[in-house]
Design a protein around this motif. Structure first.
Motif, PDB file in Angstrom:
ATOM      1  N   GLU A  39      41.009  -6.915  27.226  1.00  0.00           N
ATOM      2  CA  GLU A  39      41.299  -6.283  26.049  1.00  0.00           C
ATOM      3  C   GLU A  39      42.734  -6.664  25.608  1.00  0.00           C
ATOM      4  O   GLU A  39      42.674  -6.717  24.267  1.00  0.00           O
ATOM      5  CB  GLU A  39      41.342  -4.755  26.408  1.00  0.00           C
ATOM      6  CG  GLU A  39      40.018  -4.111  26.266  1.00  0.00           C
ATOM      7  CD  GLU A  39      39.255  -4.136  25.023  1.00  0.00           C
ATOM      8  OE1 GLU A  39      40.004  -3.645  24.119  1.00  0.00           O
ATOM      9  OE2 GLU A  39      38.148  -4.319  24.729  1.00  0.00           O
ATOM     10  N   LYS A  40      43.602  -6.885  26.388  1.00  0.00           N
ATOM     11  CA  LYS A  40      45.024  -7.129  26.192  1.00  0.00           C
ATOM     12  C   LYS A  40      45.285  -8.682  25.189  1.00  0.00           C
ATOM     13  O   LYS A  40      46.247  -8.723  24.624  1.00  0.00           O
ATOM     14  CB  LYS A  40      45.943  -7.210  27.516  1.00  0.00           C
ATOM     15  CG  LYS A  40      47.188  -6.399  27.461  1.00  0.00           C
ATOM     16  CD  LYS A  40      47.985  -6.617  28.532  1.00  0.00           C
ATOM     17  CE  LYS A  40      47.410  -6.550  30.115  1.00  0.00           C
ATOM     18  NZ  LYS A  40      48.147  -6.965  30.968  1.00  0.00           N
ATOM     19  N   ALA A  41      44.129  -9.386  25.524  1.00  0.00           N
ATOM     20  CA  ALA A  41      44.603 -10.820  25.029  1.00  0.00           C
ATOM     21  C   ALA A  41      43.926 -10.592  23.602  1.00  0.00           C
ATOM     22  O   ALA A  41      43.998 -11.929  22.865  1.00  0.00           O
ATOM     23  CB  ALA A  41      44.177 -11.788  26.008  1.00  0.00           C
ATOM     24  N   LEU A  42      43.051  -9.723  23.235  1.00  0.00           N
ATOM     25  CA  LEU A  42      42.101  -9.931  22.076  1.00  0.00           C
ATOM     26  C   LEU A  42      42.856 -10.154  20.642  1.00  0.00           C
ATOM     27  O   LEU A  42      42.160 -10.902  19.678  1.00  0.00           O
ATOM     28  CB  LEU A  42      41.148  -8.485  22.071  1.00  0.00           C
ATOM     29  CG  LEU A  42      39.693  -8.938  22.828  1.00  0.00           C
ATOM     30  CD1 LEU A  42      39.182  -7.535  22.620  1.00  0.00           C
ATOM     31  CD2 LEU A  42      38.896 -10.147  22.040  1.00  0.00           C
ATOM     32  N   SER A  43      43.774  -9.280  20.595  1.00  0.00           N
ATOM     33  CA  SER A  43      44.546  -9.599  19.091  1.00  0.00           C
ATOM     34  C   SER A  43      45.139 -10.929  18.963  1.00  0.00           C
ATOM     35  O   SER A  43      45.127 -11.477  17.897  1.00  0.00           O
ATOM     36  CB  SER A  43      45.653  -8.620  18.924  1.00  0.00           C
ATOM     37  OG  SER A  43      46.609  -8.555  20.045  1.00  0.00           O
ATOM     38  N   ALA A  44      45.662 -11.277  20.130  1.00  0.00           N
ATOM     39  CA  ALA A  44      46.225 -12.799  20.100  1.00  0.00           C
ATOM     40  C   ALA A  44      45.217 -13.744  19.908  1.00  0.00           C
ATOM     41  O   ALA A  44      45.610 -14.774  18.793  1.00  0.00           O
ATOM     42  CB  ALA A  44      47.036 -13.137  21.397  1.00  0.00           C
ATOM     43  N   ALA A  45      44.120 -13.530  20.536  1.00  0.00           N
ATOM     44  CA  ALA A  45      42.850 -14.582  20.126  1.00  0.00           C
ATOM     45  C   ALA A  45      42.316 -14.538  18.841  1.00  0.00           C
ATOM     46  O   ALA A  45      42.085 -15.378  18.181  1.00  0.00           O
ATOM     47  CB  ALA A  45      41.778 -13.897  21.172  1.00  0.00           C
ATOM     48  N   ALA A  46      42.243 -13.292  18.306  1.00  0.00           N
ATOM     49  CA  ALA A  46      41.924 -12.933  16.877  1.00  0.00           C
ATOM     50  C   ALA A  46      42.868 -13.701  15.923  1.00  0.00           C
ATOM     51  O   ALA A  46      42.382 -14.396  14.846  1.00  0.00           O
ATOM     52  CB  ALA A  46      41.613 -11.393  16.572  1.00  0.00           C
ATOM     53  N   ALA A  47      44.066 -13.489  16.186  1.00  0.00           N
ATOM     54  CA  ALA A  47      45.036 -14.013  15.321  1.00  0.00           C
ATOM     55  C   ALA A  47      44.965 -15.437  15.260  1.00  0.00           C
ATOM     56  O   ALA A  47      45.311 -16.269  14.242  1.00  0.00           O
ATOM     57  CB  ALA A  47      46.354 -13.591  15.800  1.00  0.00           C
ATOM     58  N   LEU A  48      44.880 -16.168  16.371  1.00  0.00           N
ATOM     59  CA  LEU A  48      44.929 -17.662  16.526  1.00  0.00           C
ATOM     60  C   LEU A  48      43.571 -18.093  15.708  1.00  0.00           C
ATOM     61  O   LEU A  48      43.564 -19.087  15.022  1.00  0.00           O
ATOM     62  CB  LEU A  48      44.807 -18.055  18.149  1.00  0.00           C
ATOM     63  CG  LEU A  48      44.211 -19.490  18.353  1.00  0.00           C
ATOM     64  CD1 LEU A  48      45.365 -20.385  17.823  1.00  0.00           C
ATOM     65  CD2 LEU A  48      44.521 -19.517  19.905  1.00  0.00           C
TER      66      LEU A  48
END
Lengths: 296, 296
Positions: A67-76
């Protein structure tokens, strides 16, 4: 060692998670209909989501709380999508189709496509900075890494150099610089930010930066190989289009055998770097082979 | 009450500080020459720097340590500049000149102008996130405010609506919505982020948001008034160009007298909001009159 089925499951699960994360946030935006439609149109055009999947895999190597990595992945993925929209514009590559569908400016118009790209770029930072799952320090680090990778020192520099190279022959070193900036910097963001959020040490991230560099080259060499030996139905464009467009490719500079050789050499180097980063048992190892052998 | 000379000094001092901050950071960027040149070209085109000066004035109302507000002010001006570069493109407003100089895509080319805009937008976030004078919490708050103000919910929404309005008559309420998004959101960022960094309370910032809204309208009404009654040498374009281009303006909808009346009414409201925000003795008060009476 991770078996093929496990890797497929990991890819599919994370592709869905990333899709939901982006879709959800964009859908609930209270913005003019035409702007939202054009942003969603390009997001939904259905890429392979390789960059955010790499980010999730890199995170998974150190921490299984995805979950913690999801916003960075979406932003990328938003940044990658914006770059494709602007790249396709008449003033840039002037492409009418992407993955068999009309490009954004063909489906809407040029002005809308420019603004949809600007909006996705800007929103990627809003998304990360507003993620309640992250600490302020993590948000700042992500904004720094992402803006450096995608801005004037990173991806945008690669695009300028790529444009300049269109009218001249380049050396192998120059070709590698262009790809390192244009494609490699976002790969590097994927790998380093995923590991950072997973708690990797500074030393581990240094090794992963090397891994990301090798992986970026493997990706590009395979792209160039597929262009002359791939299945047009799978790669989504006619075979030999790079040669026709007089593009500078690894195959043009090294020959097909030379390109295959370079790829093999870089797969070994990439795996060594993973070993140094103590991430060798991760999905990153399988993804290296997957990138090297992909047929689309 | 601040006298005219003091205000001029404040404007000039801060204009220089902001100029140095941006120039210094862009000059030292290790990026392709053509990209750096085109970014600097538009930054140096010499705007009035009204947005960053507002930010500095808002900061000054609560804290006289101006250094702390400089990266936010520079980032704001970079975002404003990127929006002008993209706005001038052939697919958008198709302008060949800005402030008497060739627009970015005329001086370079369209592709370079698109990329210079992308680069300035991205770099604005890098600049704030990398500022050693700020805490992580401050950086995150600035990135949030700036991306919200300039992204799909803010300035970009205004640009889409403005484009759509070109082909139809709009009501006064619709005109105000367009300007609130297209221009007002960056004004609001200027005022609220300056105050935030200066330590203003949440309640004070709520009042300042209202002030920024009124100030944005005052600015736009005066723009529309100058278009029909200004000095062409000072405003940098022929008198009556809005009418010729069939633009929706306050003067068109309210008449000249009605527009002047509205401006007066908003100056009173703006000053009331400043009073509520306990910032009434600040430069913001003088800037309100300055904005209302400017002749260029």
């Amino acid at each position: 060692m991770i078996v093929q089925q496990e890797l497929s499951d990991f890819i599919n699960t994370n592709k869905n998670l990333i899709q939901q994360e982006i879709q959800h946030r964009l859908q609930q935006l209270d913005v003019p209909e035409r702007l939202k439609d054009s942003m969603l149109y390009s997001i939904q055009a259905g890429g392979k989501r390789m960059r955010p999947i790499l980010l999730m895999a890199s995170h998974h190597a150190y921490d299984h709380d995805m979950e913690k990595a999801l916003s960075a992945a979406a932003a990328l993925e938003m940044i990658h999508t914006y770059s494709l929209i602007h790249d396709d514009l008449p003033a840039m590559d002037d492409d009418d189709l992407r993955r068999g569908q009309p490009t954004n400016h063909k489906r809407y118009d040029e002005a809308t496509a420019i603004l949809a790209g600007d909006a996705l770029l800007t929103f990627s930072f809003e998304h990360v900075a507003g993620d309640p799952r992250l600490t302020d320090t993590q948000k700042v680090q992500l904004v720094r890494l992402l803006s450096e990778a995608s801005g004037p020192k990173g991806m945008v520099a690669g695009q300028i150099l790529d444009m300049e190279a269109e009218t001249k022959a380049v050396t192998l070193a120059e070709l590698e610089t262009i790809h390192t900036l244009k494609t490699g910097e976002l790969f590097r963001f994927a790998i380093s930010s995923g590991a950072y959020l997973g708690g990797a040490t500074h030393e581990q991230i240094t090794h992963l930066d090397k891994f990301a560099h090798y992986l970026g080259v493997i990706f590009q060499v395979q792209d160039d190989i597929l262009d002359i030996s791939g299945d047009p139905g799978k790669i989504g464009k006619p075979v030999g289009s790079d040669e026709e467009n007089e593009k500078n490719t690894y195959v043009k500079l090294l020959g097909l055998d030379g390109a295959i050789e370079k790829k093999k050499e870089y797969v070994i180097k990439a795996k060594e770097a993973l070993h140094e980063a103590k991430a060798e048992t991760s999905y990153l190892m399988s993804l290296t082979d997957y990138f090297s052998n992909r047929d689309y």
